[in-house]
Design a protein around this motif. Structure first.
Motif, short mmCIF file in Angstrom:
data_model
loop_
_atom_site.label_atom_id
_atom_site.label_comp_id
_atom_site.label_asym_id
_atom_site.label_seq_id
_atom_site.Cartn_x
_atom_site.Cartn_y
_atom_site.Cartn_z
N ARG A 224 0.87 -1.18 0.00
CA ARG A 224 0.00 0.00 0.00
C ARG A 224 0.91 1.23 0.00
N THR B 140 1.71 5.44 -0.65
CA THR B 140 1.13 6.77 -0.50
C THR B 140 2.17 7.80 -0.91
N VAL C 220 -2.85 3.67 -2.20
CA VAL C 220 -3.19 2.84 -3.36
C VAL C 220 -2.51 1.50 -3.20
N VAL D 23 1.51 1.12 -10.37
CA VAL D 23 0.50 2.14 -10.10
C VAL D 23 1.13 3.51 -10.29
N LEU E 33 0.89 7.53 -9.06
CA LEU E 33 0.39 8.47 -8.06
C LEU E 33 0.73 9.88 -8.52
#
Length: 113
Positions: free
Chosen positions: A65, A67, A85, A93, A95
């Motif tokens: 996870r 951030t 996320v 991913v 961000l």
């Protein structure tokens, strides 16, 4: 040369102990810490003016996870943290975030999901 009666048993015991394999000897066993599984997505952040983009790829089995944290340069500009996320196994991913003016610093935090 004769060994005295008190030294003979000690000598025999020492010879037997020295001939035993290491695993058979009575000694303190030190508990070794379990090897930790590799964890954590690899993240690369780039700053373009006041905008920040971070790409995080997780090559491991456990979900990470991530951030994004942005510290703005101006005192009146609010620092921001993105919503966490989940980066699953073999997942990338993206961000994003921004400041109104200049960006002072950027980092990504990781947490096991």
């Amino acid at each position: 040369m004769r060994l005295s009666r008190s030294l003979a048993p000690v000598t025999v015991a020492a010879a037997v102990v020295l001939c035993l394999p290491y695993d058979a000897l009575p000694h303190a066993r030190v508990a070794r810490p379990a090897a930790e599984e590799p964890f954590g997505a690899e993240c690369r952040a780039s700053v373009h003016g006041s905008k920040v983009v971070a790409h995080c790829h997780n090559p491991y089995v456990d979900t990470d996870r991530v951030t994004l944290h942005i510290e703005c340069a101006r005192w009146w500009d609010l620092d921001t943290d993105s919503a966490p996320v989940d980066a699953g196994p073999a997942t990338t991913v993206v961000l994003t975030g921004r400041c109104w003016k200049e960006v002072r610093s950027v980092w990504v935090s990781h947490e096991k999901a």
